[in-house]
Design an enzyme around this catalytic site. Structure first.
Site, mmCIF file in Angstrom:
data_model
loop_
_atom_site.group_PDB
_atom_site.id
_atom_site.type_symbol
_atom_site.label_atom_id
_atom_site.label_comp_id
_atom_site.label_asym_id
_atom_site.label_seq_id
_atom_site.Cartn_x
_atom_site.Cartn_y
_atom_site.Cartn_z
ATOM 1 N N LEU A 105 3.474 12.496 0.890
ATOM 2 C CA LEU A 105 4.302 13.478 1.612
ATOM 3 C C LEU A 105 3.309 14.427 2.297
ATOM 4 C CD1 LEU A 105 7.230 14.131 2.445
ATOM 5 C CD2 LEU A 105 7.360 15.853 0.460
ATOM 6 N N GLY A 109 -4.573 -4.315 -4.039
ATOM 7 C CA GLY A 109 -5.493 -3.370 -3.906
ATOM 8 C C GLY A 109 -4.874 -2.127 -4.425
ATOM 9 N N HIS A 110 -4.886 -1.739 -5.756
ATOM 10 C CA HIS A 110 -4.091 -0.622 -6.152
ATOM 11 C C HIS A 110 -4.958 0.381 -6.753
ATOM 12 C CE1 HIS A 110 -0.269 -3.495 -7.172
ATOM 13 N NE2 HIS A 110 -0.752 -3.408 -6.047
ATOM 14 N N THR A 111 -4.777 1.612 -6.156
ATOM 15 C CA THR A 111 -5.525 2.690 -6.305
ATOM 16 C C THR A 111 -5.097 3.911 -7.450
ATOM 17 O OG1 THR A 111 -6.131 2.323 -4.059
ATOM 18 C CG2 THR A 111 -7.122 4.413 -5.052
ATOM 19 N N ASP A 139 0.972 -1.353 -0.063
ATOM 20 C CA ASP A 139 0.157 0.155 -0.089
ATOM 21 C C ASP A 139 0.926 1.378 -0.014
ATOM 22 O OD1 ASP A 139 -2.221 -1.772 0.107
ATOM 23 O OD2 ASP A 139 -2.174 -1.666 2.528
ATOM 24 N N GLU A 140 1.906 1.296 -0.531
ATOM 25 C CA GLU A 140 2.780 2.385 -0.770
ATOM 26 C C GLU A 140 2.305 3.470 -1.912
ATOM 27 O OE1 GLU A 140 3.834 -0.770 -1.008
ATOM 28 O OE2 GLU A 140 5.432 -1.194 0.210
ATOM 29 N N GLN A 181 1.954 -6.109 -3.127
ATOM 30 C CA GLN A 181 2.550 -6.345 -1.776
ATOM 31 C C GLN A 181 3.874 -5.439 -1.650
ATOM 32 O OE1 GLN A 181 1.606 -9.525 -3.473
ATOM 33 N NE2 GLN A 181 -0.498 -8.659 -2.812
ATOM 34 N N LYS A 200 1.933 1.971 -5.227
ATOM 35 C CA LYS A 200 2.170 1.550 -6.455
ATOM 36 C C LYS A 200 1.399 1.777 -7.532
ATOM 37 C CE LYS A 200 2.457 -2.278 -4.316
ATOM 38 N NZ LYS A 200 1.935 -2.042 -2.892
ATOM 39 N N GLY A 201 -0.016 1.743 -7.156
ATOM 40 C CA GLY A 201 -0.708 1.729 -8.454
ATOM 41 C C GLY A 201 -0.654 2.940 -9.028
ATOM 42 N N THR A 243 -5.657 -11.686 3.736
ATOM 43 C CA THR A 243 -6.959 -10.915 2.931
ATOM 44 C C THR A 243 -8.047 -11.950 2.675
ATOM 45 O OG1 THR A 243 -5.853 -11.548 0.882
ATOM 46 C CG2 THR A 243 -5.481 -9.411 1.814
ATOM 47 N N ARG A 249 2.866 -29.191 -6.833
ATOM 48 C CA ARG A 249 2.478 -29.521 -8.132
ATOM 49 C C ARG A 249 1.165 -30.276 -8.155
ATOM 50 N NH1 ARG A 249 8.557 -32.144 -7.292
ATOM 51 N NH2 ARG A 249 7.520 -31.925 -5.344
HETATM 52 P P1 GDP Z 1 -0.687 0.223 -3.632
HETATM 53 O O1 GDP Z 1 -1.650 -1.015 -3.145
HETATM 54 O O2 GDP Z 1 0.777 0.579 -3.279
HETATM 55 O O3 GDP Z 1 -0.967 0.671 -4.944
HETATM 56 O O4 GDP Z 1 -1.424 1.212 -2.739
HETATM 57 P P2 GDP Z 1 -2.876 1.390 -2.252
HETATM 58 O O5 GDP Z 1 -3.643 1.946 -3.701
HETATM 59 O O6 GDP Z 1 -3.456 0.256 -1.497
HETATM 60 O O7 GDP Z 1 -2.824 2.518 -1.189
HETATM 61 C C1 GDP Z 1 -2.417 3.888 -1.176
HETATM 62 C C2 GDP Z 1 -3.464 4.893 -1.088
HETATM 63 O O8 GDP Z 1 -2.936 6.180 -1.007
HETATM 64 C C3 GDP Z 1 -4.754 4.790 -2.287
HETATM 65 O O9 GDP Z 1 -5.724 5.493 -1.590
HETATM 66 C C4 GDP Z 1 -4.232 6.196 -3.073
HETATM 67 O O10 GDP Z 1 -4.934 6.875 -3.957
HETATM 68 C C5 GDP Z 1 -3.529 6.943 -2.000
HETATM 69 N N1 GDP Z 1 -2.350 8.024 -2.416
HETATM 70 C C6 GDP Z 1 -1.358 7.590 -3.269
HETATM 71 N N2 GDP Z 1 -0.320 8.418 -3.366
HETATM 72 C C7 GDP Z 1 -0.848 9.565 -2.472
HETATM 73 C C8 GDP Z 1 -0.302 10.686 -2.054
HETATM 74 O O11 GDP Z 1 0.521 11.096 -2.657
HETATM 75 N N3 GDP Z 1 -0.845 11.359 -1.093
HETATM 76 C C9 GDP Z 1 -1.976 10.900 -0.765
HETATM 77 N N4 GDP Z 1 -2.797 11.927 0.120
HETATM 78 N N5 GDP Z 1 -2.570 9.790 -1.025
HETATM 79 C C10 GDP Z 1 -1.848 8.833 -1.935
HETATM 80 P P1 IMO Z 2 -0.765 -4.177 -2.202
HETATM 81 O O1 IMO Z 2 -0.540 -4.772 -3.755
HETATM 82 C C1 IMO Z 2 -0.871 -4.748 2.076
HETATM 83 C C2 IMO Z 2 -0.930 -8.783 3.689
HETATM 84 C C3 IMO Z 2 -2.336 -9.166 4.474
HETATM 85 C C4 IMO Z 2 -1.433 -10.137 5.483
HETATM 86 C C5 IMO Z 2 -0.416 -10.722 4.645
HETATM 87 C C6 IMO Z 2 -0.817 -12.184 4.079
HETATM 88 O O2 IMO Z 2 -1.970 -3.543 -2.290
HETATM 89 O O3 IMO Z 2 0.161 -3.340 -1.648
HETATM 90 P P2 IMO Z 2 -2.417 -12.872 1.992
HETATM 91 O O4 IMO Z 2 -3.863 -12.658 1.759
HETATM 92 O O5 IMO Z 2 -1.615 -12.343 1.078
HETATM 93 O O6 IMO Z 2 -1.958 -14.207 2.341
HETATM 94 O O7 IMO Z 2 -2.196 -12.030 3.293
HETATM 95 O O8 IMO Z 2 -0.048 -9.903 3.684
HETATM 96 N N1 IMO Z 2 -1.130 -8.143 2.249
HETATM 97 C C7 IMO Z 2 -1.084 -6.780 1.884
HETATM 98 N N2 IMO Z 2 -0.974 -5.846 2.731
HETATM 99 N N3 IMO Z 2 -1.037 -4.528 0.915
HETATM 100 C C8 IMO Z 2 -1.021 -5.591 -0.021
HETATM 101 O O9 IMO Z 2 -1.174 -5.508 -1.447
HETATM 102 C C9 IMO Z 2 -1.120 -7.030 0.776
HETATM 103 N N4 IMO Z 2 -1.324 -8.098 0.192
HETATM 104 C C10 IMO Z 2 -1.408 -8.865 1.406
HETATM 105 O O10 IMO Z 2 -2.637 -8.147 5.053
HETATM 106 O O11 IMO Z 2 -0.995 -9.501 6.523
HETATM 107 MG MG MG Z 3 -2.833 -1.755 -1.590
#
Ligand code: GDP
Ligand code: IMO
Ligand code: MG
Length: 427
Positions: free
Chosen positions: A335, A41-43, A14-15, A227, A17-18, A132, A146
């Protein structure tokens, strides 16, 4: 020569990446997912419109790009079809000419999802991983054992049915005698998945060959990680990890191209740390600042809706991420969320029984036995979400970025100051 780029998360997922993949897609022809499944879950936010993708690569909103799902992914056919339908209903035209699935991609079957939740339910207290519940672990288990079902198997119904029967025979022993649950019936499951598996057929392709032909045509490819580095099955905070290799190096094996085709690695780093699910988190904050990060950062999971745990930036964890991924560039996200904090702390080392540590300990759960050592930096008040150049950032925000660069020895080339595609500074 066209530059192929791998984008990976450097923390616990959830950094952002999307958003970064969507942004970089402009420069490439092809976007490839190489591991994970719909645990991701990539937003993406484009002009205020939000789209969350779980399986389909985050390049899909750009017309005329080719999106590929590699062999390293585990794919739930129903989730795939529903995501397709969702995109098409938004007016994003997606079909077999713009999206392809590797014939070698393993499929998540209904019994994998049941097994995932049965395991989590049976575990007690700290043993729970907080998965998840999408069947990711059990699908990868079958792949390694396998006994997995691969996407190409949908073209051979007899083979697929026989494989399912075999898999279920073994799993029913677990369901009945270990989890105290009724046995699953292959026939019911087979019928339930037909509408979805039928629809996969036109999307099946040789993804390795697709990448090779694009590469030979001199066109760039973007590899989208899911992830994060510390959820990696080998190098993460085991056992609180996911079931695939999330590192940049796996872009090669997970898609079927040689490692020399991976030219550049971009590590996505959130300006603070979050984690969903269980596992050690040294810089976690259970105070006013933690709540600031949670609220301002809208830190709720894009897949399960769970509240994400929040804390200060951990440079120890990131130092290891840099060693494991060797990124040439960092994309620093969120940031803007730090605005309004009087002071900002960064963890530069750990105190442990072994003395001061610059890298995470390697013993199981070692990260739960360290105390973070912090450096304090000045905060800033200003809303920075409309700023578009590094020079226009408050001095304290510039200092924060320079501190990260200095500690990690990697340039911060992209700075994200809001969720929208436009809210980005490229240095
Ligand atoms: P991913 O899994 O790495 O793609 O990240 P997620 O989509 O799960 O979570 C990132 C969240 O932060 C999403 O709701 C994005 O819309 C939001 N986001 C991404 N970049 C920024 C940013 O620079 N500032 C803010 N406030 N939100 C951001
Ligand atoms: P994105 O791509 C954050 C976490 C789960 C759990 C562990 C194992 O959006 O960054 P799993 O269902 O994979 O067996 O769960 O990994 N987890 C994530 N946490 N972002 C994700 O994906 C994740 N995918 C799995 O919460 O702790
Ligand atoms: Mg995510």
């Amino acid at each position: 020569m066209a530059e192929n780029v791998v984008v990976v998360g450097a923390q616990w997922g959830d950094e952002g990446k999307g958003k970064i993949v969507d942004l970089l897609t402009e420069k490439v022809e092809v976007i490839v997912r190489f591991q994970g499944g719909n645990n991701a879950g990539h937003t993406l936010v484009v002009k205020g419109h939000k789209v969350v993708l779980h399986l389909i690569p985050s390049g899909i909103l750009h017309p005329d790009k080719l999106c590929l799902i590699g062999n390293g992914v585990v794919l739930d056919p129903e989730v795939f079809c529903r995501e397709l339908d969702g995109l098409n209903s938004l007016g994003v035209q997606v079909g077999p000419s713009s999206l392809k699935i590797s014939r070698k991609t393993h499929l998540i079957m209904p019994y994998h999802k049941l097994l995932d939740s049965a395991r989590e339910e049976k575990k007690k207290g700290p043993d729970k991983i907080g998965t998840t519940g999408r069947g990711i672990g059990p699908a990868y288990e079958d792949k390694v054992a396998r006994t997995g079902i691969r996407a190409a198997d949908v073209l051979k119904p007899q083979l697929m049915l026989a494989k399912m029967e075999k898999a279920v025979e073994e799993k029913n022993v677990l369901f009945q005698h270990y989890f105290d649950q009724p046995p699953v019936k292959v026939k019911d499951m087979w019928e339930a998945i037909q509408p979805w598996t039928e629809r996969l057929k036109p999307y099946l392709a040789d993804i390795s060959a697709e990448i090779a032909s694009v590469h030979h045509a001199g066109k760039p490819v973007l590899f989208e990680g899911a992830q994060g580095t510390h959820l990696d099955i080998d190098h993460g905070t085991y056992p609180y990890v996911t079931s695939s290799n999330t590192l940049a190096g796996n872009a090669s094996a997970g898609s079927g191209c040689g490692p020399s085709a991976l030219h550049k690695v971009v590590a996505v780093v959130k300006a603070y740390t979050t984690r969903v699910g269980a596992g050690p988190f040294p810089t976690e904050l259970d105070d006013e600042t933690g709540r600031h990060l949670q609220t301002q950062g809208a830190e709720f999971g894009a897949t399960t809706g769970r509240a994400r745990r929040c804390g200060w930036l951990d440079l120890v964890v990131l130092r290891e991420s840099c060693r494991l991924n060797a990124p040439q560039e960092i994309a620093l996200t969120k940031l803007d969320v730090l605005s309004g904090l009087p002071q900002i702390r960064v963890c530069t080392g750990y105190e442990s029984t072994e003395g001061r540590l610059a890298f995470p300990p390697q013993m199981e759960n070692g990260l739960s036995q360290v105390d973070p050592v912090y450096e304090t930096l000045p905060g800033w008040e200003e809303d920075i979400s409309e700023i578009r150049s590094f020079a226009a950032l408050p001095a304290a925000a510039q200092e924060y970025i320079r501190c990260i660069e200095q500690e990690l020895g990697v340039k911060v080339g992209i700075i994200s100051v809001g969720p929208d595609r436009e809210q980005t500074l490229v240095r």
